[in-house]
Design a protein around this motif. Structure first.
Motif, PDB file in Angstrom:
ATOM      1  N   VAL A  51       0.829  -1.201   0.000  1.00 25.36           N
ATOM      2  CA  VAL A  51       0.000   0.000   0.000  1.00 25.36           C
ATOM      3  C   VAL A  51       0.869   1.259   0.000  1.00 25.36           C
ATOM      4  CG1 VAL A  51      -1.716   1.323   1.305  1.00 25.36           C
ATOM      5  CG2 VAL A  51      -1.950  -1.146   1.098  1.00 25.36           C
ATOM      6  N   ALA A  52       1.967   1.223   0.758  1.00 23.47           N
ATOM      7  CA  ALA A  52       2.853   2.394   0.814  1.00 23.47           C
ATOM      8  C   ALA A  52       3.421   2.713  -0.555  1.00 23.47           C
ATOM      9  CB  ALA A  52       3.984   2.143   1.809  1.00 23.47           C
ATOM     10  N   LEU A  53       3.834   1.692  -1.289  1.00 22.06           N
ATOM     11  CA  LEU A  53       4.383   1.925  -2.622  1.00 22.06           C
ATOM     12  C   LEU A  53       3.295   2.330  -3.610  1.00 22.06           C
ATOM     13  CD1 LEU A  53       7.030  -0.935  -2.973  1.00 22.06           C
ATOM     14  CD2 LEU A  53       7.448   1.510  -2.743  1.00 22.06           C
ATOM     15  N   ALA A 124      11.735   3.889   2.872  1.00 28.81           N
ATOM     16  CA  ALA A 124      12.139   2.904   3.881  1.00 28.81           C
ATOM     17  C   ALA A 124      11.829   1.480   3.442  1.00 28.81           C
ATOM     18  CB  ALA A 124      11.458   3.212   5.208  1.00 28.81           C
ATOM     19  N   VAL A 125      10.678   1.273   2.778  1.00 28.53           N
ATOM     20  CA  VAL A 125      10.335  -0.086   2.366  1.00 28.53           C
ATOM     21  C   VAL A 125      11.247  -0.559   1.234  1.00 28.53           C
ATOM     22  CG1 VAL A 125       7.938   0.099   3.128  1.00 28.53           C
ATOM     23  CG2 VAL A 125       8.522   0.689   0.773  1.00 28.53           C
ATOM     24  N   ILE A 126      11.716   0.359   0.405  1.00 30.97           N
ATOM     25  CA  ILE A 126      12.687  -0.011  -0.616  1.00 30.97           C
ATOM     26  C   ILE A 126      13.971  -0.514   0.038  1.00 30.97           C
ATOM     27  CG2 ILE A 126      14.186   0.862  -2.448  1.00 30.97           C
ATOM     28  CD1 ILE A 126      11.372   0.489  -3.384  1.00 30.97           C
ATOM     29  N   TRP A 159       7.640 -10.032  -2.872  1.00 26.63           N
ATOM     30  CA  TRP A 159       6.557  -9.919  -3.856  1.00 26.63           C
ATOM     31  C   TRP A 159       5.730  -8.656  -3.623  1.00 26.63           C
ATOM     32  CZ3 TRP A 159       6.485 -12.243  -8.244  1.00 26.63           C
ATOM     33  CH2 TRP A 159       7.158 -13.451  -8.391  1.00 26.63           C
ATOM     34  N   ALA A 160       5.528  -8.290  -2.363  1.00 25.38           N
ATOM     35  CA  ALA A 160       4.796  -7.053  -2.067  1.00 25.38           C
ATOM     36  C   ALA A 160       5.533  -5.848  -2.625  1.00 25.38           C
ATOM     37  CB  ALA A 160       4.602  -6.910  -0.559  1.00 25.38           C
ATOM     38  N   THR A 161       6.858  -5.871  -2.523  1.00 27.84           N
ATOM     39  CA  THR A 161       7.663  -4.768  -3.057  1.00 27.84           C
ATOM     40  C   THR A 161       7.584  -4.719  -4.572  1.00 27.84           C
ATOM     41  OG1 THR A 161       9.193  -4.987  -1.196  1.00 27.84           O
ATOM     42  CG2 THR A 161       9.963  -3.748  -3.101  1.00 27.84           C
ATOM     43  N   LEU A 168       2.846   1.253  -8.770  1.00 29.90           N
ATOM     44  CA  LEU A 168       3.322   2.634  -8.788  1.00 29.90           C
ATOM     45  C   LEU A 168       3.718   3.049 -10.200  1.00 29.90           C
ATOM     46  CD1 LEU A 168       4.368   5.250  -7.417  1.00 29.90           C
ATOM     47  CD2 LEU A 168       6.524   4.035  -6.999  1.00 29.90           C
ATOM     48  N   TRP A 169       4.437   2.201 -10.891  1.00 29.98           N
ATOM     49  CA  TRP A 169       4.919   2.491 -12.246  1.00 29.98           C
ATOM     50  C   TRP A 169       3.756   2.654 -13.228  1.00 29.98           C
ATOM     51  CZ3 TRP A 169       6.253  -1.691 -16.188  1.00 29.98           C
ATOM     52  CH2 TRP A 169       6.756  -1.113 -17.352  1.00 29.98           C
TER      53      TRP A 169
END
Length: 293
Positions: A51-53, A124-126, A159-161, A168-169
């Motif tokens: 969700v953040a991404l 941060a998640v990246i 996988w979430a990332t 996002l893209w």
């Protein structure tokens, strides 16, 4: 005075929640660490990451530059501490992994959220995803003498990332009911991870605190210097700069201890580094945060 108050407001919830977990165990209450950890890494954290991404408004170019900087940070730490471990005749299987990898999930994510908001969470998640990729491959290789490349493909965080980056893209969004569900799952992640840190620290024991102290100080100094230099080199903006330095400086992760115990490295020595570096971070991370804000 204002900056000190701002830093206190950011770090206090992080260490108070960890303190709750620590106190909970010391009072003798039950806490099923394996179940909670599995719930966090399988559902809560992946939901938070996705969700953040998906919802981040960070330009793709900035995310790409930060990703390269985060990779450079991990490679730089591997090289620097690899040379140090060889020259100091320390056991590579025991010490190199905890010197390289920090607690970028349980401590790093909450700090970055409180300090830099939604934009900071995206960066941060990246960093967390890159840490996971390195630790599940090179990190396991260091301790066990073999890689675990297949495990990466089974990790929900990875996988979430990837899915979050794709959404996002392509500027896609999940249906509102699904987004709300994932947001609720993600909201569990932060308090769950912080309390779990306190629980894990409370259950660790070690007799090797002397060596752990100077190694933890060394790790913090090298990580800060390298993180600052890399952030400058990639010309990161203020939020990305702060996130990179903070994530680089997080203490040794409990997973380093679990790997050492599983593959018969010196888990007592790693436990000492986890404990000392985490205690050290209580004083060091607020100072670092005040510098980067």
């Amino acid at each position: 005075m204002n900056i000190l108050l701002a830093v206190f407001e950011i770090v206090a919830p992080v260490f108070l929640l960890a303190g709750i977990g620590f106190t909970w165990v010391k009072l003798g209450f039950e806490y099923r660490l394996e179940f909670v950890t599995r719930l966090a890494v399988t559902l809560a954290v992946p939901s938070l990451i996705f969700v953040a991404l998906m919802q981040t408004e960070i330009p793709a170019g900035e995310l790409t530059r930060f990703t390269l900087a985060a990779i450079a940070g991990h490679v730089g730490l591997a090289v620097a501490f690899g040379v140090f471990v060889r020259l100091s005749n320390l056991d590579r299987r025991t010490y190199l992994s905890p010197l390289i990898f920090g607690n970028t999930g349980n401590l790093g994510l909450p700090l970055c959220i409180f300090a830099f908001g939604q934009a900071g969470l995206g960066f941060a998640v990246i960093f967390l995803a890159i840490t996971a990729l390195f630790s599940f491959t090179y990190g396991i290789y260091l301790v066990a003498g073999k890689g675990a490349f297949g495990k990466v493909a089974r990790e929900p965080m990875v996988w979430a990332t990837l899915l979050g980056a794709l959404f996002l893209w392509q500027d896609w969004e999940t249906p509102l009911f699904l987004t709300n569900t994932l947001e609720l799952l993600g909201q569990m992640a932060i308090p769950m991870m912080l309390i779990t840190v306190g629980v894990a620290i409370a259950r660790l024991t070690t007799r090797k605190l002397g060596q752990a102290i100077w190694l933890s100080v060394l790790k913090l100094l090298v990580c800060f210097a390298l993180g600052w230099a890399i952030a400058r080199f990639f010309d990161l903006d203020s939020t990305a700069f702060g996130v990179l330095v903070l994530q680089m400086c997080t203490p040794v992760a409990v997973t380093s201890y679990l790997l050492a115990e599983r593959f018969d490295a010196d888990s007592d020595a790693v436990a000492g580094m986890v404990m000392v570096s985490t205690v050290l971070s209580v004083g060091a991370l607020p100072i670092i945060l005040a510098i980067v804000l």
